[in-house]
Design an enzyme around this catalytic site. Structure first.
Site, PDB file in Angstrom:
ATOM      1  N   ASP A 140       0.817  -4.241  -3.418  1.00  0.00           N
ATOM      2  CA  ASP A 140       0.781  -2.796  -3.584  1.00  0.00           C
ATOM      3  C   ASP A 140       1.482  -2.357  -4.872  1.00  0.00           C
ATOM      4  O   ASP A 140       0.947  -1.535  -5.622  1.00  0.00           O
ATOM      5  CB  ASP A 140       1.437  -2.131  -2.367  1.00  0.00           C
ATOM      6  CG  ASP A 140       1.309  -0.622  -2.397  1.00  0.00           C
ATOM      7  OD1 ASP A 140       0.368  -0.097  -1.785  1.00  0.00           O
ATOM      8  OD2 ASP A 140       2.161   0.031  -3.034  1.00  0.00           O
ATOM      9  N   VAL A 168      -0.933   2.450  -1.418  1.00  0.00           N
ATOM     10  CA  VAL A 168      -2.253   1.896  -1.731  1.00  0.00           C
ATOM     11  C   VAL A 168      -2.755   1.043  -0.568  1.00  0.00           C
ATOM     12  O   VAL A 168      -3.939   1.079  -0.213  1.00  0.00           O
ATOM     13  CB  VAL A 168      -2.204   1.080  -3.032  1.00  0.00           C
ATOM     14  CG1 VAL A 168      -3.592   0.546  -3.375  1.00  0.00           C
ATOM     15  CG2 VAL A 168      -1.673   1.926  -4.180  1.00  0.00           C
ATOM     16  N   ASP A 169      -1.880   0.273   0.045  1.00  0.00           N
ATOM     17  CA  ASP A 169      -2.264  -0.506   1.219  1.00  0.00           C
ATOM     18  C   ASP A 169      -2.740   0.404   2.348  1.00  0.00           C
ATOM     19  O   ASP A 169      -3.736   0.110   3.016  1.00  0.00           O
ATOM     20  CB  ASP A 169      -1.078  -1.339   1.713  1.00  0.00           C
ATOM     21  CG  ASP A 169      -0.927  -2.649   0.964  1.00  0.00           C
ATOM     22  OD1 ASP A 169      -1.937  -3.189   0.490  1.00  0.00           O
ATOM     23  OD2 ASP A 169       0.205  -3.146   0.856  1.00  0.00           O
ATOM     24  N   ILE A 170      -2.023   1.489   2.573  1.00  0.00           N
ATOM     25  CA  ILE A 170      -2.386   2.392   3.663  1.00  0.00           C
ATOM     26  C   ILE A 170      -3.742   3.043   3.391  1.00  0.00           C
ATOM     27  O   ILE A 170      -4.614   3.108   4.271  1.00  0.00           O
ATOM     28  CB  ILE A 170      -1.301   3.465   3.857  1.00  0.00           C
ATOM     29  CG1 ILE A 170       0.019   2.814   4.307  1.00  0.00           C
ATOM     30  CG2 ILE A 170      -1.750   4.517   4.869  1.00  0.00           C
ATOM     31  CD1 ILE A 170      -0.058   2.091   5.631  1.00  0.00           C
ATOM     32  N   GLY A 173      -6.404   0.525   3.928  1.00  0.00           N
ATOM     33  CA  GLY A 173      -6.620   0.303   5.353  1.00  0.00           C
ATOM     34  C   GLY A 173      -7.455   1.401   5.988  1.00  0.00           C
ATOM     35  O   GLY A 173      -8.325   1.144   6.825  1.00  0.00           O
TER      36      GLY A 173
END
Length: 374
Positions: A140, A168-170, A173
């Site tokens: 991230d 960014v990961d969230i 997802g």
């Protein structure tokens, strides 16, 4: 609720995801009733199991953030027997989610083509850092840097700053979950599965919204402006008698209400501040006029008074204060799971999706590594 009463009841998801983007997507789907089997390596499991402190009940809270409502199966995919178990799971699953480096699942015989040959209805979601065959590591922080987010975050262009969470990961997802649901809807109509591909960089560029649109549409390369907004004013933090207050004045009516409550209604007629574009052009003069007025009282005072007048604003809360606010507003931000496998109840952050007939459920706490038999 029974599986038939859950929105996604009856769906089986083989979750090969690790860290955050993939596990967050599959947790959202698990909350909606899907059965999620998390495949982890026997020697330590998901990396986030060791990402602490803090810990709660012997588990890293980072791991707990994305892994409730799942079971854990420990498989060493380097061994033939465990690889066959993984293949069997993938070929009977409705959904497969993976975020290995590109090519890894193909080398294991678990790639989309191999799985779909035996399981043509499978929805197979691959999450990568940079898409395609690019094998750059998808962390991230790295993507926040190279993807432009850090360039528009922080006090000034000279001090690029990361966002305080793996945003960014969230976002990735969430995109993965939407893609999976869209593919499942297509499968409902046609019986055919498909491959879903999302990557961190593309997800970030999309999530940059007005900033990336300004570049694509007008060639404007934005820079960090601290807490200011490039297109709206006043839309930033302003000092009060005790702490900062976030003012989010989005239109002329709200600005008129703000200055009326501050006892300076004439500012709304000042040609420098009459319209939003005028206020943006004269931001410094506007703040010079507002700051002495707001210094007369506390942030909480102005929050109560200005909100009642229809002016969007609020104090800068810490995380504890934010949860307290959500609780006061009746949002029930904490979900407590009573899991007989645990010594006591486990507190997790509630799923934010409200459904009137098939709401999210909290059936089991984040699993211990390999607690379910292969």
């Amino acid at each position: 609720m029974t599986p038939d009463e859950d929105a996604l009841g009856g769906l089986l998801i083989a979750d090969f995801g690790r860290v955050l983007a993939g596990p967050y997507a599959t947790m959202l789907l698990a909350d909606l009733g899907a059965e999620v089997i998390k495949i982890e390596r026997p020697d330590g499991g998901d990396d986030t199991r060791s990402w602490g402190p803090p810990y709660a009940g012997g588990q890293a809270t980072y791991f707990q953030a994305a892994n409730r409502n799942k079971t854990s199966v420990a498989l060493d995919l380097r061994t033939r027997d465990h690889l066959e178990i993984a293949r069997d799971l993938a070929t009977r699953a409705d959904v497969v989610v993976e975020n290995f480096l590109p090519g890894t699942m193909n080398r294991l015989g678990l790639g989309y083509e191999e799985v779909a040959a035996e399981n043509p209805g499978v929805v197979y979601c691959s999450i990568t850092g940079f898409g395609g065959d690019n094998d750059l590591p998808g962390y991230d922080l790295l993507v926040q840097a190279v993807g432009g987010l850090m360039s528009v975050t922080g006090p000034s262009p000279e001090e690029p700053t990361k966002v305080g969470v793996a945003l960014v990961d969230i976002v990735t997802g969430l995109h993965a979950a939407v893609g999976i649901l869209a593919a499942l809807r297509h499968r409902d109509r046609t019986g055919r599965g498909q491959r879903v591909e999302v990557n961190l960089l593309s997800s970030l560029l999309s999530a940059l919204a007005n900033q990336s649109s300004g570049y694509v549409g007008a060639g404007v390369v934005p820079a960090a402006m601290g807490n200011r907004h490039p297109s709206i004013a006043p839309y930033e933090l302003v000092p009060t008698a005790d702490r900062a207050l976030a003012l989010a004045v989005g239109n002329d009516r709200q600005f008129g209400a703000l200055v009326a409550e501050l006892g300076a209604a004439g500012l709304a007629e000042d040609p420098r501040f009459a319209g939003n574009s005028d206020r943006v052009a004269h931001r410094a003069e506007l703040l010079e006029a507002l700051i002495p007025l707001l210094a007369a009282d506390t942030a909480d005072h102005w929050f109560t008074r200005l909100t009642a007048a229809g002016v969007p604003c609020g104090p800068v809360n810490d995380i504890g204060e934010a949860f307290a606010l959500a609780d006061r507003l009746g949002l029930a931000p904490i979900a407590t799971i009573d899991d007989p496998r645990r010594d006591g109840p486990v507190a997790t952050v509630a799923n934010p999706i409200g459904l009137s007939t098939t709401p999210p459920t909290y059936r089991s706490a984040p699993p211990q590594l390999g607690e379910s038999a292969p």
